[in-house]
Design a protein around this motif. Structure first.
Motif: not given
Length: 243
Positions: A151-159
């Motif tokens: 989930x943190x990886x997906x959030x980082x990509x979206x940022x």
């Protein structure tokens, strides 16, 4: 794709780090370690502090990923925790700066979103620094998200992070705690993210590093198994004591 990112593809990133009290502490030692890694076929170097970043930038022509570890009483976040740290690493010659992108509370009540806003606001300064020191910062900041969960990886990509690394899997209380590297996390991120996924964390044999590429990693970071001889020596010495 950014030239420096292309240089990492399918390669070994060697982490060259030493800390006060260790025999190899000092930028001259880390520069020599980086040159040795380059001679052995490393594709890039990951290192700690602006001082070591600058020394390695001068010593070898490989891409440099910079981090700056700092401790705070109000947060468990310690990898490049502030925008000032990011800017200092770019000014020292880092091509890429890696920072903690976990969901944990940040020092002094800060947020990851605010940090990214501040870095982007000063992107002109980064470009000027890149022109002066010969790094690729002049083409714009490349940021790597050190994460611990999918989930943190997906959030980082979206940022807007340009790379995602599994560095902190096992180092947050809520991430996978089993021994060995988190190959499942590497695979899930590689299948679901458009940006390069870097495998890092306990990839301590050539076979595990190769398995990370097979799982979809863009590149693999190895540190202790290559560049921390006192840790390796202790493993051997302790094994002999148990025999």
């Amino acid at each position: 794709m950014h030239e420096r990112l292309e240089q990492l593809r399918g390669g070994l990133i060697v982490s060259c780090q030493a800390y006060p009290g260790e025999a190899l502490y000092g930028s001259h030692h880390m520069a020599a370690m980086a040159r040795a890694a380059q001679d052995g076929g490393a594709a890039a170097i990951r290192t700690h502090s602006p001082q070591d970043t600058a020394a390695i930038r001068e010593a070898c022509g490989l891409p440099v990923i910079g981090i700056w570890k700092k401790s705070f009483p109000d947060s468990e976040v310690y990898i490049t925790p502030s925008s000032g740290d990011v800017l200092a690493l770019f000014a020292a010659g880092a091509d890429i700066v890696a920072l903690d992108a976990t969901s944990r509370p940040r020092p002094n009540g800060g947020t990851l979103e605010r940090l990214l806003e501040e870095v982007r606001r000063f992107s002109g300064e980064l470009a000027a620094a890149g022109e002066e020191n010969g790094s690729s910062a002049g083409t714009g900041p490349l940021l790597m998200a050190d994460i611990s969960t999918f989930e943190e990886g997906l959030a980082a990509e979206s940022m807007g992070f340009q790379l995602i690394s599994t560095t902190l899997s096992g180092y947050t209380s809520y991430s996978r705690q089993e021994p060995g590297p988190d190959l499942e996390l590497v695979k899930r991120l590689a299948e679901n993210c458009r940006v390069p996924v870097i495998a890092e964390g306990r990839f301590d044999t050539p076979e595990l590093a190769a398995a990370a590429l097979q799982a979809g990693a863009y590149a693999v970071v190895v540190g202790t198994a290559i560049t921390r001889p006192h840790t390796l020596t202790r493993r051997f010495a302790d094994a002999l004591k148990r025999s």
